[in-house]
Structure formats: structure tokens, C-alpha cells
Design a protein around this motif. Structure first.
Motif, PDB file in Angstrom:
ATOM      1  N   LYS A  37     -12.686 -40.824   1.148  1.00 37.60           N
ATOM      2  CA  LYS A  37     -12.299 -39.436   0.909  1.00 37.60           C
ATOM      3  C   LYS A  37     -13.152 -38.794  -0.194  1.00 37.60           C
ATOM      4  O   LYS A  37     -12.643 -38.059  -1.044  1.00 37.60           O
ATOM      5  CB  LYS A  37     -10.809 -39.344   0.567  1.00 37.60           C
ATOM      6  N   ALA A  38     -14.452 -39.063  -0.151  1.00 37.47           N
ATOM      7  CA  ALA A  38     -15.351 -38.551  -1.189  1.00 37.47           C
ATOM      8  C   ALA A  38     -15.350 -37.023  -1.237  1.00 37.47           C
ATOM      9  O   ALA A  38     -15.254 -36.418  -2.318  1.00 37.47           O
ATOM     10  CB  ALA A  38     -16.760 -39.080  -0.961  1.00 37.47           C
ATOM     11  N   LYS A  39     -15.470 -36.396  -0.080  1.00 38.09           N
ATOM     12  CA  LYS A  39     -15.476 -34.930  -0.027  1.00 38.09           C
ATOM     13  C   LYS A  39     -14.143 -34.365  -0.514  1.00 38.09           C
ATOM     14  O   LYS A  39     -14.112 -33.404  -1.297  1.00 38.09           O
ATOM     15  CB  LYS A  39     -15.766 -34.466   1.397  1.00 38.09           C
ATOM     16  N   GLU A  40     -13.044 -34.967  -0.068  1.00 44.28           N
ATOM     17  CA  GLU A  40     -11.724 -34.495  -0.478  1.00 44.28           C
ATOM     18  C   GLU A  40     -11.529 -34.637  -1.984  1.00 44.28           C
ATOM     19  O   GLU A  40     -10.948 -33.758  -2.634  1.00 44.28           O
ATOM     20  CB  GLU A  40     -10.632 -35.268   0.265  1.00 44.28           C
ATOM     21  N   SER A  41     -12.028 -35.732  -2.558  1.00 49.38           N
ATOM     22  CA  SER A  41     -11.906 -35.939  -4.002  1.00 49.38           C
ATOM     23  C   SER A  41     -12.632 -34.849  -4.769  1.00 49.38           C
ATOM     24  O   SER A  41     -12.132 -34.327  -5.775  1.00 49.38           O
ATOM     25  CB  SER A  41     -12.471 -37.312  -4.392  1.00 49.38           C
ATOM     26  N   TYR A  42     -13.828 -34.520  -4.296  1.00 48.10           N
ATOM     27  CA  TYR A  42     -14.609 -33.461  -4.948  1.00 48.10           C
ATOM     28  C   TYR A  42     -13.865 -32.127  -4.881  1.00 48.10           C
ATOM     29  O   TYR A  42     -13.792 -31.387  -5.876  1.00 48.10           O
ATOM     30  CB  TYR A  42     -15.979 -33.339  -4.276  1.00 48.10           C
ATOM     31  N   GLU A  43     -13.308 -31.821  -3.727  1.00 50.11           N
ATOM     32  CA  GLU A  43     -12.572 -30.565  -3.571  1.00 50.11           C
ATOM     33  C   GLU A  43     -11.327 -30.543  -4.451  1.00 50.11           C
ATOM     34  O   GLU A  43     -10.991 -29.504  -5.046  1.00 50.11           O
ATOM     35  CB  GLU A  43     -12.199 -30.365  -2.105  1.00 50.11           C
ATOM     36  N   MET A  44     -10.651 -31.683  -4.553  1.00 52.17           N
ATOM     37  CA  MET A  44      -9.445 -31.768  -5.380  1.00 52.17           C
ATOM     38  C   MET A  44      -9.769 -31.570  -6.858  1.00 52.17           C
ATOM     39  O   MET A  44      -9.039 -30.886  -7.583  1.00 52.17           O
ATOM     40  CB  MET A  44      -8.757 -33.115  -5.155  1.00 52.17           C
ATOM     41  N   ILE A  45     -10.882 -32.149  -7.303  1.00 49.34           N
ATOM     42  CA  ILE A  45     -11.313 -31.975  -8.698  1.00 49.34           C
ATOM     43  C   ILE A  45     -11.569 -30.501  -8.989  1.00 49.34           C
ATOM     44  O   ILE A  45     -11.148 -29.963 -10.022  1.00 49.34           O
ATOM     45  CB  ILE A  45     -12.589 -32.799  -8.986  1.00 49.34           C
ATOM     46  N   ASN A  46     -12.263 -29.832  -8.094  1.00 54.51           N
ATOM     47  CA  ASN A  46     -12.573 -28.420  -8.308  1.00 54.51           C
ATOM     48  C   ASN A  46     -11.327 -27.553  -8.310  1.00 54.51           C
ATOM     49  O   ASN A  46     -11.238 -26.583  -9.072  1.00 54.51           O
ATOM     50  CB  ASN A  46     -13.567 -27.938  -7.242  1.00 54.51           C
ATOM     51  N   GLN A  47     -10.356 -27.907  -7.487  1.00 52.11           N
ATOM     52  CA  GLN A  47      -9.093 -27.175  -7.498  1.00 52.11           C
ATOM     53  C   GLN A  47      -8.374 -27.338  -8.832  1.00 52.11           C
ATOM     54  O   GLN A  47      -7.804 -26.381  -9.367  1.00 52.11           O
ATOM     55  CB  GLN A  47      -8.213 -27.660  -6.350  1.00 52.11           C
ATOM     56  N   LEU A  48      -8.417 -28.552  -9.385  1.00 52.12           N
ATOM     57  CA  LEU A  48      -7.805 -28.789 -10.688  1.00 52.12           C
ATOM     58  C   LEU A  48      -8.496 -27.987 -11.785  1.00 52.12           C
ATOM     59  O   LEU A  48      -7.847 -27.410 -12.664  1.00 52.12           O
ATOM     60  CB  LEU A  48      -7.866 -30.284 -11.033  1.00 52.12           C
ATOM     61  N   LEU A  49      -9.833 -27.961 -11.723  1.00 54.06           N
ATOM     62  CA  LEU A  49     -10.596 -27.203 -12.722  1.00 54.06           C
ATOM     63  C   LEU A  49     -10.286 -25.712 -12.648  1.00 54.06           C
ATOM     64  O   LEU A  49     -10.152 -25.034 -13.670  1.00 54.06           O
ATOM     65  CB  LEU A  49     -12.095 -27.449 -12.532  1.00 54.06           C
ATOM     66  N   GLU A  50     -10.156 -25.201 -11.423  1.00 54.27           N
ATOM     67  CA  GLU A  50      -9.837 -23.787 -11.252  1.00 54.27           C
ATOM     68  C   GLU A  50      -8.458 -23.455 -11.805  1.00 54.27           C
ATOM     69  O   GLU A  50      -8.260 -22.415 -12.451  1.00 54.27           O
ATOM     70  CB  GLU A  50      -9.902 -23.424  -9.762  1.00 54.27           C
TER      71      GLU A  50
END
Length: 302
Positions: free
Chosen positions: A284-297
Motif C-alpha cells: 500500500k505504498a501509494k495509499e500510505s503516501y496519500e494518507m500522509i499528505n492528508q494528515l499534513l493538510e
């Protein structure tokens, strides 16, 4: 070495074959490219190939290290001087297959190449640059060797601006000299620490295997160590002995224990944790990246 434990039914995973599987295998063969999915005998290979995704393995199929958990071919210290030269066209071929598959998130890893002056960092950079040139919308995660802690090699890769920098601890500190004989727990932590010092905004990631003989306290200490170097993402999976010559499985860890470690890791400050028997580094590499960015936002909006 012989496997000491019989696999429980819940750890067995059936390989399956579809038209997509075969199409991707044929495509990889036509481009003369390697994947860690094949070389490391990943149990998730069927699913990933069916979804037409793979983790590209660069710099050849033979590693200059002989980690006991790994099924990738390795060479002896005496043979290091006879390692084949790097394939200078490999980065371009990877970029072309990324375009053909329309991959929006690409994971690049490699064998360890201690025979090269920079450990192969320049080849990582060429691969990143070729992907960006051909596929400007593609995001890139690198899973690198430790480069013996060489800051110049790490800096080279960071200058190419991947989205995620991954380096695996693989196991606890006590077992590292056994499992990763030419590796170092402290150097691996240093790599992750240096990445954050050079580029505080870079997303960092690491992975660990369970079932090698570690204790609960040792896993918690590893989590604390990753927290101390501001690691963002952690993957935790079950070690599966790939062949009789590899290190034997000492224990099969049930899902509730994986859930327990995930809860601890999140409470310690790790942002994203994937923890389950079949989890691997690029899970889930792509999903992890998207989740991190959502947290940052979310944090920016507070």
C-alpha cells in the motif's frame, strides 16, 4: 538451514494466475527488467501483478551482501570485483514501462552494490530522473540499501527529489549481526536520521519482519528508535523462510499481536503503520503516501 516450524493454515497464501499476471510478466521480460516481487519471492506477487504493479529491482539480480533472510542471489567477498557493470539503459527502460503501465506511483529498490564507489546512488538518480522526464505525473518511492551510511550517496538521491525515502531496519538490534551480517542497525537508523536532517520535509519509511526470535520489548525498542529519528511510515510483516538455506522461522505471529504493535507504534508518534503477516515494504505504498499528505493538510488547517 531447515525450517523448524510448520506453517499454520492462516499463513499460507495461494498463488493465482490471470491474464493480467501473465501480461505483466511478459512485459517485464520484454523490457529485461527485474522485480523484487520475483527475486524475493513475495507472497503478494499474484495480487500485485494482477493489478499491474510491481517493485522494480535495479542494478542487477546479484547482491554483494548475504543476508540470511533474503532469497536474492548474492556473491562472495572474493567475487565482488567481478560484479557486472551497471546497465546504463535500465533507467530508460523502467521509465518506458512506467509509461506503458501508466503507473502513478512507482517503487524503486535495488540489490546492495558495495563494489560501487557510491553504492549505486547515481543509478538511483538516473532512474528517478528518467521516470520524471517520461512520466512527470508519476510519484516515486525509493527503497535503498544503507550505502554504509555515506551522506554523499544519500544526498545524491535526495537531490533527485523522490516523494518517499524508504530504508528497512529489517529486524531488531540484537539479531541484526546474525540476520544482516554485513549490515548495521545503527547505520540503518543513521540513514533515516540523515534523510530528515538533509530534508526535514521528506517522508521517511522503514520496515521490519517478525518471527525471527525477537521479544516484545525488543520490538518496542525498535519502534522507539524509529520514533527518535522521526520516521513517518512503518511496515510490519511476518518473516517467511524463502528456502532451506535461509534463516528458519522461529515463530508465526498472530494478527492480534500485529494489531498490538500497530497500536503502540501509532501511540509513539509514527504517522502510518501497516501491520499484518503479509505486509511487505511496498505494501500500500501509494495509499500510505496519500494518507500522509492528508494528515499534513489537516495539521495545516488547524
Amino acid at each position: 538451514m531447515r525450517e523448524l516450524l510448520k506453517k499454520p493454515d492462516w499463513i499460507k497464501k495461494r498463488l493465482f494466475y490471470t491474464d493480467n499476471n501473465q501480461e505483466l510478466k511478459n512485459l517485464l521480460k520484454s523490457y529485461n527488467l527485474n522485480t523484487v516481487c520475483e527475486e524475493a519471492k513475495c507472497p503478494n506477487k499474484s495480487e500485485c501483478y494482477h493489478d499491474k504493479t510491481a517493485t522494480f529491482l535495479i542494478m542487477g539480480k546479484s547482491c554483494t551482501r548475504s543476508c540470511l533472510y533474503c532469497s536474492v542471489d548474492n556473491t562472495s567477498a572474493l567475487m565482488k570485483q567481478m560484479m557486472p557493470p551497471l546497465d546504463e539503459n535500465e533507467p530508460r527502460r523502467i521509465a518506458e514501462i512506467v509509461r506503458e503501465l501508466n503507473l502513478l506511483f512507482v517503487v524503486i529498490t535495488s540489490v546492495a552494490r558495495d563494489d560501487l564507489l557510491d553504492g549505486g546512488a547515481s543509478h538511483f538518480v538516473k532512474t528517478i530522473n528518467e521516470i520524471k522526464l517520461t512520466n512527470p505525473n508519476s510519484l516515486i518511492e525509493v527503497l535503498t540499501p544503507d550505502f554504509k551510511g555515506n551522506i554523499n550517496s544519500i544526498q545524491k538521491i535526495l537531490n533527485a527529489i523522490p516523494q518517499v525515502y524508504n530504508h528497512n531496519l529489517e529486524t531488531i538490534e540484537r539479531l541484526t549481526p546474525v540476520i544482516r551480517k554485513q549490515g548495521s542497525y545503527s547505520i540503518s537508523l543513521k540513514v533515516l536520521e540523515l534523510v530528515k536532517k538533509i530534508n526535514p520535509g521528506m517522508i521517511t519509511k522503514s520496515g521490519v519482519m517478525l518471527g525471527l526470535g525477537e521479544s516484545e520489548n525488543e520490538i518496542i525498542q525498535l519502534i522507539n528508535d524509529l520514533t527518535s529519528v522521526q520516521c513517518d511510515i512503518l511496515t510490519i510483516g511476518q518473516y517467511l523462510q524463502p528456502s532451506l538455506k535461509n534463516y528458519p522461522v522461529r515463530e508465526y505471529i498472530p494478527q492480534d499481536k500485529f494489531d498490538y504493535y500497530k497500536k503502540i507504534a501509532l501511540s509513539k508518534g509514527l504517522k502510518i503503520v501497516h501491520s499484518s503477516p503479509f505486509v511487505r515494504s511496498s505494501y500500500k505504498a501509494k495509499e500510505s503516501y496519500e494518507m500522509i499528505n492528508q494528515l499534513l493538510e489537516k495539521n495545516l488547517k488547524r
